[in-house]
Design a protein around this motif. Sequence first.
Motif, PDB file in Angstrom:
ATOM      1  N   ALA A 108      87.156 -18.496  61.217  1.00  0.00           N
ATOM      2  CA  ALA A 108      85.598 -18.444  60.556  1.00  0.00           C
ATOM      3  C   ALA A 108      84.766 -17.653  61.299  1.00  0.00           C
ATOM      4  CB  ALA A 108      84.990 -19.897  60.671  1.00  0.00           C
ATOM      5  N   LEU A 109      85.215 -17.604  62.824  1.00  0.00           N
ATOM      6  CA  LEU A 109      84.455 -16.774  63.568  1.00  0.00           C
ATOM      7  C   LEU A 109      84.796 -15.231  63.368  1.00  0.00           C
ATOM      8  CD1 LEU A 109      84.552 -18.584  67.070  1.00  0.00           C
ATOM      9  CD2 LEU A 109      82.891 -18.557  65.496  1.00  0.00           C
ATOM     10  N   ALA A 110      85.963 -14.827  63.101  1.00  0.00           N
ATOM     11  CA  ALA A 110      86.582 -13.779  62.869  1.00  0.00           C
ATOM     12  C   ALA A 110      85.899 -13.146  61.706  1.00  0.00           C
ATOM     13  CB  ALA A 110      88.010 -13.423  62.735  1.00  0.00           C
ATOM     14  N   LYS A 111      85.926 -13.967  60.662  1.00  0.00           N
ATOM     15  CA  LYS A 111      85.106 -13.530  59.142  1.00  0.00           C
ATOM     16  C   LYS A 111      83.696 -13.266  59.459  1.00  0.00           C
ATOM     17  CE  LYS A 111      85.495 -14.493  54.369  1.00  0.00           C
ATOM     18  NZ  LYS A 111      85.936 -13.363  53.918  1.00  0.00           N
ATOM     19  N   HIS A 112      83.066 -14.313  60.265  1.00  0.00           N
ATOM     20  CA  HIS A 112      81.781 -13.907  60.247  1.00  0.00           C
ATOM     21  C   HIS A 112      81.214 -13.015  61.306  1.00  0.00           C
ATOM     22  CE1 HIS A 112      77.610 -16.499  61.630  1.00  0.00           C
ATOM     23  NE2 HIS A 112      77.531 -15.460  60.878  1.00  0.00           N
ATOM     24  N   PHE A 113      82.064 -12.551  62.181  1.00  0.00           N
ATOM     25  CA  PHE A 113      81.583 -11.331  63.086  1.00  0.00           C
ATOM     26  C   PHE A 113      81.791 -10.179  62.056  1.00  0.00           C
ATOM     27  CE2 PHE A 113      82.439  -8.024  66.099  1.00  0.00           C
ATOM     28  CZ  PHE A 113      81.407  -8.179  66.656  1.00  0.00           C
ATOM     29  N   VAL A 114      82.843 -10.002  61.292  1.00  0.00           N
ATOM     30  CA  VAL A 114      83.075  -8.859  60.443  1.00  0.00           C
ATOM     31  C   VAL A 114      82.031  -8.745  59.620  1.00  0.00           C
ATOM     32  CG1 VAL A 114      84.321  -7.648  58.641  1.00  0.00           C
ATOM     33  CG2 VAL A 114      85.442  -8.663  60.794  1.00  0.00           C
ATOM     34  N   GLY A 115      81.388 -10.056  59.122  1.00  0.00           N
ATOM     35  CA  GLY A 115      80.093 -10.082  58.155  1.00  0.00           C
ATOM     36  C   GLY A 115      78.900  -9.458  58.677  1.00  0.00           C
ATOM     37  N   VAL A 116      78.808  -9.966  60.023  1.00  0.00           N
ATOM     38  CA  VAL A 116      77.645  -9.431  60.664  1.00  0.00           C
ATOM     39  C   VAL A 116      77.686  -8.011  60.681  1.00  0.00           C
ATOM     40  CG1 VAL A 116      76.792  -9.564  63.009  1.00  0.00           C
ATOM     41  CG2 VAL A 116      77.293 -11.682  61.825  1.00  0.00           C
ATOM     42  N   LEU A 117      78.778  -7.442  61.006  1.00  0.00           N
ATOM     43  CA  LEU A 117      78.588  -5.855  61.262  1.00  0.00           C
ATOM     44  C   LEU A 117      78.700  -5.335  59.891  1.00  0.00           C
ATOM     45  CD1 LEU A 117      81.840  -5.447  63.799  1.00  0.00           C
ATOM     46  CD2 LEU A 117      79.134  -5.398  64.091  1.00  0.00           C
ATOM     47  N   ARG A 118      79.143  -5.767  58.804  1.00  0.00           N
ATOM     48  CA  ARG A 118      79.166  -5.248  57.428  1.00  0.00           C
ATOM     49  C   ARG A 118      77.684  -5.265  57.061  1.00  0.00           C
ATOM     50  NH1 ARG A 118      81.730  -5.208  52.418  1.00  0.00           N
ATOM     51  NH2 ARG A 118      81.202  -3.422  51.368  1.00  0.00           N
TER      52      ARG A 118
END
Length: 409
Positions: A208-218
């Motif tokens: 969940a954290l990995a996906k969230h961080f990539v989403g923040v950068l996206r």
Amino acid sequence: MAENWDDRPDVVRSVLEWRAEQERRLPARPTPGHSRSNGNGNDHAPLLPLTDVATFASQPEPEREFLDGAQLFPIRNVVLLMGDGGTGKSLLALQLAIACTTASPWLGIEVASGPVLYLSAEEEEDEMHRRVKAICRAEDIEVERIFGLSLIPMAGQDAVLAFEGKPNRLEVTALYRSLEVTLQALSPMVLMLDNLADVFAGNENNRALAKHFVGVLRHLAIKYDCTIILLAHPSLSGLASGSGMSGSTAWSNSVRARLHLHRPDGADDDDSDARILEVKKANYGPTGQRYHLRWVQGRFVRKEATNPWDRISTSDPDRVRDLFRSTQFRANELSDNWGGYAVADLLGLDIGRGIPAKQRTAEQNRLRNDVRTYLAGWVRNKAIYVIGGLGPDRKPTQFYSANPEEETG
């Protein structure tokens, strides 16, 4: 065999009447952001923004954009550049930054020109200075020619952009907000973050954290129309398997492209300068390419690097112009009538026409990249042009042309 509905007006009439009846029964569509009572306790929840797919019919199909001619770095996306410590991924990224800001090729690959912002949490400014000078000496580039490359050296400082606040949820830091202000001010074409372990303060194994961080950068990539290249170290299992993975598979699944820089298998001390850049994932381009590199005089070069322009004669641009003057060819590579196929036929190159990307050979992909390089170079030098017009279906599209203002359709 497809049904010819012109022969069944009764069916067409019934479908149209049914659709009209359904539309009459539907309540008026509120404006996105407008809230209304629904009796479910969501009285103040706004309607989500909607896109009516039918509107696509009157709009030209948007072309997919890449930072480079090899389709490694999709624009408005996050790309992972993986590599074990000491393999040279930071150097390789800096080479790309210099190529983009000096209108130079990167590893023999044409790249777009524009400003780059490079945040390094690993190297001090003096080390970045030395590396820039070494690259420029080796590539015969004057440092003053570098236009728009901005460094943020943060070695030894807190470079965290996001951390875990509530369980499985990230919170952004003041540095993230300052970074966003900087992106707004500089409008870079590329943002490089070196590296993941420094800018992400969370459990890399947490999906969940990995996906969230990539989403923040996206979010940043889309909002500021740039490509974000995130450098990272692979895990021990990623090194052992050769996958180059780090932590949760969500890192690889969430980004649109992932590259792995590593030493050749079985490399000995005599081959300590050899590297392989391997395309592990590419949602919008071919995968599996392996670029064989060697560290020479402070930068990496392609081992097999024969300059693609060496096979082009002085008469070839004139032959291509004559071809584009007499026949329409599309600028979209996804089209069966792509101008690159015409150029390949003219030069006698097999670029895998009609073969799906994942089934093309490495040689076909390499030659296809060469053709992209030729087209981009000729357009940049105004030997040929990309113009707008109407296709046979009367929809707006783009074509290659020998003339700058010719209209088609």
